[in-house]
Design a protein around this motif. Structure first.
Motif, PDB file in Angstrom:
ATOM      1  N   VAL A  93     118.750 -27.038   6.593  1.00  0.00           N
ATOM      2  CA  VAL A  93     118.652 -28.159   7.530  1.00  0.00           C
ATOM      3  C   VAL A  93     117.992 -29.331   6.808  1.00  0.00           C
ATOM      4  CG1 VAL A  93     117.611 -28.974   9.673  1.00  0.00           C
ATOM      5  CG2 VAL A  93     118.536 -26.661   9.537  1.00  0.00           C
ATOM      6  N   GLY A  94     118.700 -30.473   6.749  1.00  0.00           N
ATOM      7  CA  GLY A  94     118.163 -31.666   6.114  1.00  0.00           C
ATOM      8  C   GLY A  94     117.573 -32.625   7.128  1.00  0.00           C
ATOM      9  N   ASN A  95     117.015 -33.721   6.652  1.00  0.00           N
ATOM     10  CA  ASN A  95     116.427 -34.708   7.558  1.00  0.00           C
ATOM     11  C   ASN A  95     117.473 -35.369   8.451  1.00  0.00           C
ATOM     12  OD1 ASN A  95     116.891 -35.752   4.710  1.00  0.00           O
ATOM     13  ND2 ASN A  95     116.761 -37.709   5.789  1.00  0.00           N
ATOM     14  N   ASN A 115     121.584 -25.629  15.569  1.00  0.00           N
ATOM     15  CA  ASN A 115     121.537 -24.252  16.032  1.00  0.00           C
ATOM     16  C   ASN A 115     122.553 -23.959  17.132  1.00  0.00           C
ATOM     17  OD1 ASN A 115     119.262 -22.613  14.673  1.00  0.00           O
ATOM     18  ND2 ASN A 115     118.326 -24.610  15.032  1.00  0.00           N
ATOM     19  N   HIS A 116     123.073 -24.997  17.758  1.00  0.00           N
ATOM     20  CA  HIS A 116     124.157 -24.810  18.718  1.00  0.00           C
ATOM     21  C   HIS A 116     125.474 -24.519  17.998  1.00  0.00           C
ATOM     22  CE1 HIS A 116     126.853 -25.435  22.112  1.00  0.00           C
ATOM     23  NE2 HIS A 116     127.515 -26.321  21.390  1.00  0.00           N
ATOM     24  N   GLU A 136     115.630 -16.934  17.049  1.00  0.00           N
ATOM     25  CA  GLU A 136     116.954 -17.500  17.288  1.00  0.00           C
ATOM     26  C   GLU A 136     117.126 -18.922  16.754  1.00  0.00           C
ATOM     27  OE1 GLU A 136     118.258 -16.905  21.291  1.00  0.00           O
ATOM     28  OE2 GLU A 136     117.903 -14.750  21.219  1.00  0.00           O
ATOM     29  N   LYS A 137     116.444 -19.225  15.647  1.00  0.00           N
ATOM     30  CA  LYS A 137     116.625 -20.508  14.959  1.00  0.00           C
ATOM     31  C   LYS A 137     116.812 -20.233  13.475  1.00  0.00           C
ATOM     32  CE  LYS A 137     114.341 -24.176  15.913  1.00  0.00           C
ATOM     33  NZ  LYS A 137     113.232 -25.157  16.088  1.00  0.00           N
ATOM     34  N   LEU A 138     117.877 -20.779  12.915  1.00  0.00           N
ATOM     35  CA  LEU A 138     118.217 -20.497  11.522  1.00  0.00           C
ATOM     36  C   LEU A 138     117.556 -21.438  10.518  1.00  0.00           C
ATOM     37  CD1 LEU A 138     122.044 -19.756  11.811  1.00  0.00           C
ATOM     38  CD2 LEU A 138     120.185 -18.099  11.590  1.00  0.00           C
ATOM     39  N   THR A 156     116.062 -19.725   2.942  1.00  0.00           N
ATOM     40  CA  THR A 156     116.394 -21.131   3.166  1.00  0.00           C
ATOM     41  C   THR A 156     115.314 -21.740   4.040  1.00  0.00           C
ATOM     42  OG1 THR A 156     118.181 -22.652   3.781  1.00  0.00           O
ATOM     43  CG2 THR A 156     117.895 -20.722   5.181  1.00  0.00           C
ATOM     44  N   LEU A 157     114.811 -22.906   3.622  1.00  0.00           N
ATOM     45  CA  LEU A 157     113.679 -23.545   4.280  1.00  0.00           C
ATOM     46  C   LEU A 157     114.056 -24.920   4.811  1.00  0.00           C
ATOM     47  CD1 LEU A 157     110.816 -22.735   1.716  1.00  0.00           C
ATOM     48  CD2 LEU A 157     111.422 -21.462   3.792  1.00  0.00           C
ATOM     49  N   GLU A 158     113.470 -25.283   5.923  1.00  0.00           N
ATOM     50  CA  GLU A 158     113.691 -26.561   6.589  1.00  0.00           C
ATOM     51  C   GLU A 158     113.283 -27.747   5.709  1.00  0.00           C
ATOM     52  OE1 GLU A 158     111.095 -25.991   9.917  1.00  0.00           O
ATOM     53  OE2 GLU A 158     109.280 -26.353   8.756  1.00  0.00           O
TER      54      GLU A 158
END
Length: 328
Positions: A93-95, A115-116, A136-138, A156-158
């Protein structure tokens, strides 16, 4: 097809078919394709699907979309559906993939649209799925893959991972010291071959989420290195995107166990120097040869059927220590 391209791909298919060889494909910052050129992303994913039997896994480095809206997310979802159940893929997940609404880039840490379109349940049922930081969040998740005799853990990190996320990642990596580790995240390396730190442009602290404090405080590349990466002997690779300028950067650092960590930035989006159509479909192909202890990096576009031949885009490492101790 260009003869040299054809020969390279044939060689790559042979290498990837051997148990002591692994092929990884990196798909950095697809945001311009999602916004303006969906056909380019389709070409990338079609190429991966066509070569799926010879690719071990695909890693995407974040900024999947430009404006974090339904239209762009549907474009991304359609593209990645081409490799569903064909080759494992892991997203970051990017900015540009989080915020209070479309076009709000990381003003708050809200990744509900991501996430949807890429729901937890779809990934959790896969045999290589490990777990997540938040239910439930990737955004922060890990995966346990095997390629021949090599066991992997991929985290994988935010964007701008929070202190509490790094604490979680430390626990996960410590739990699997027997697995070769990759950390995949959006913002880590800078274009001057150093990690993102104070004074650099596009540092996570410069965004709205950068105002958070305590356990919620964000971390840049240098902080991720100090708080997480260097502590674990098994982390051999870190991949990131995000940064413009030349869009590339490579650094090999020695961790606390005396082992090398190969860190790479690759980004071809609109705004990167020389970018055409948001990157013209360039992706990275990494070929790892465990017997010969080599790592080969090639930058290839299925869209225009060309390689980038500049040394920062086409390079090799020899005497790579793929082991988990200095003696291996």
């Amino acid at each position: 097809m260009n003869r040299n391209v054809y020969i390279f791909l044939l060689i790559g298919l042979f290498l990837a078919s051997c148990s002591q060889k692994v092929r990884i494909v990196l798909l950095p910052d697809t945001q311009t394709y999602a916004e303006k050129y969906p056909e380019i992303m389709d070409t990338q994913l079609n190429w991966i699907a066509h070569n799926a039997k010879h690719i071990n896994f695909v890693l995407q480095q974040g900024d999947l979309t430009q404006n974090n809206n339904d239209k762009e997310w549907q474009t991304v979802k359609n593209a990645f559906s081409k490799i569903d159940n064909k080759v494992p893929y892991i997203l970051a997940v990017g900015n540009h993939d989080m915020g209070s609404g479309p076009g709000k880039f990381a003003d708050v840490r809200n990744s509900s649209i991501f996430n949807h379109y890429f729901p937890f349940n779809e990934f959790a049922k896969q045999s290589h799925f490990g777990g997540t930081f938040e239910p439930e969040k990737l955004d922060n998740s890990y995966y346990l893959l095997n390629t021949g005799k090599v066991k992997w853990i991929i985290i994988t990190l935010e964007f701008g991972p929070r202190n509490e996320v790094l604490a979680w990642a430390n626990e996960i990596l410590a739990k699997y010291p027997d697995r070769l580790a990759i950390v995949n995240t959006h913002a880590y390396m800078y274009s001057d071959n150093t990690r993102i730190g104070e004074g650099d442009s596009w540092r996570p602290q410069a965004y709205g989420v950068g105002k958070d404090v305590g356990e919620k405080a964000v971390n840049d590349g240098e902080q991720i290195w100090e708080k997480l990466i260097r502590k674990h002997a098994n982390v051999r690779f870190v991949f990131s995107g995000h940064i413009l300028n030349s869009g590339v950067g490579t650094l090999v650092s020695t961790n606390d166990a005396g082992l090398p960590t190969y860190q790479m930035l690759a980004n071809y989006q609109e705004g990167v120097k020389g970018s055409i159509k948001g990157g013209n479909g360039f992706l990275r192909i990494l070929d790892l040869n465990f017997k010969k202890k080599t790592l080969s990096i090639k930058t290839f576009s299925p869209y225009i059927n060309e390689f980038k031949l500049e040394k920062e885009q086409n390079f090799d490492f020899e005497n790579v220590n793929f082991g988990l101790t200095k003696q291996e």
